[in-house]
Design an enzyme around this catalytic site. Sequence first.
Site, PDB file in Angstrom:
ATOM      1  N   ASP A 178       0.972  -1.222   0.000  1.00 42.08           N
ATOM      2  CA  ASP A 178      -0.073   0.137   0.080  1.00 42.08           C
ATOM      3  C   ASP A 178       0.774   1.233  -0.099  1.00 42.08           C
ATOM      4  O   ASP A 178       0.519   2.056   0.883  1.00 42.08           O
ATOM      5  CB  ASP A 178      -0.908   0.133   1.328  1.00 42.08           C
ATOM      6  CG  ASP A 178      -2.200  -0.940   0.860  1.00 42.08           C
ATOM      7  OD1 ASP A 178      -2.206  -1.208  -0.216  1.00 42.08           O
ATOM      8  OD2 ASP A 178      -2.916  -0.975   1.851  1.00 42.08           O
TER       9      ASP A 178
ATOM     10  N   GLU B 245     -12.644  -1.104  -3.763  1.00 45.36           N
ATOM     11  CA  GLU B 245     -11.941  -0.385  -3.104  1.00 45.36           C
ATOM     12  C   GLU B 245     -10.856   0.137  -3.702  1.00 45.36           C
ATOM     13  O   GLU B 245     -10.637   0.311  -4.859  1.00 45.36           O
ATOM     14  CB  GLU B 245     -11.813  -1.142  -1.760  1.00 45.36           C
ATOM     15  CG  GLU B 245     -10.620  -2.436  -2.198  1.00 45.36           C
ATOM     16  CD  GLU B 245     -10.338  -3.355  -0.994  1.00 45.36           C
ATOM     17  OE1 GLU B 245     -10.883  -3.040  -0.006  1.00 45.36           O
ATOM     18  OE2 GLU B 245      -9.780  -4.294  -1.294  1.00 45.36           O
TER      19      GLU B 245
END
Length: 372
Positions: A59, A252
Amino acid sequence: MTVLVALFCLVTWTLCTRIPQYSTQGTQQPQQPEKTPHPHPQPEDAFPPTHATDLKIHDPSIIHVDGTYYSYSVGRHIRIHQAPSLDGPWERTGAVLNADSVIPKGDRKAPWAPQTVHHNDTYYCFYAVSNSGCRDSAIGVATSKSPGPGGWTDHGLLVQSGTGKGSDEHPFTSSNTIDPSVFVGEDGHGYLTFGSFWSGIWQVPLDESLLSVAGDTSSEARQLVYMEKAPLPASKHPNPLCREPSGARPIEGSFLSYHEPWYYLWFSYGKCCKFDTKNLPPPGREYSIRVGRSKSPRGPFVDKQGRDLANGGGEIVYASNRDVYAPGGQGVLTEKSGDILYYHYCRYPVIQEIEVDADLTVNKSTSYDFWV
């Protein structure tokens, strides 16, 4: 314009066949795993192949400042890595926060999915705190006058869902406030795009400070990505904040970027992790990168077929192929030479849980040719 694509689960360079190969001269390439049949085979020219670099993270958000690349990623207090180029060598230099997040919920020690932007001589690092599978979540922000470690101030809560102040207002009554993405236009207006599963991806405007939502969220909120029919069964979790009664919608990881004359909304669709190699999801149910575009940062965003992303649309940009499995978690870095789309993936056949260590991958294209 150049589009470089970065994937997660190893740092690799993905190259389109219609352009000259990106130089990796002088960089040591990690040993590639032995090729085995892919569970979801694609034509050889369906997606670009990959090359690996030396950064292992999860991430990340990447910015380029005065000749140095900075990556912000999930990890204790939000990890910072620095490198002289995307090839590396990457070095872990510290963290954004000097303590746990001041927001009293979720995983305060290791905030999720940070995104860092530079605006008005200030660096803003937006992050999320939550617990996996539940929407009792919050988005916070820290600021600094420099992009590296040290000097960051944690301002705490920006928005939250599930419980706490403001969680009883639309759209936070049905959304999951994680995966923050902040876009600031040339006019100085900022927008926070967020969301995971539940009611999809939403956007609210921010005030000039980027530390608060502007106006009334109930009237200003826009639902940008959603699908009416849930493709996954409903959860049976006893906690109402950890189940979706009408079924799960695996949407998402949004990111908003601008490539004249269009605004592009990128998002991840499908199962991201916790794969059982003996029982992988049906083809197309694992992570893939999708996109829509609009003439306004507020949408509506549509795919190449004209389908609204808020009604199940989404153009597939990258999906499982070769040794790439479940790519997603994308962001865009704008350079003078072009745009860089970075994301993560699991390397097949070594499919494992994505936690902290993952590979960064990049591919190159002369244009947004996925729209042609």
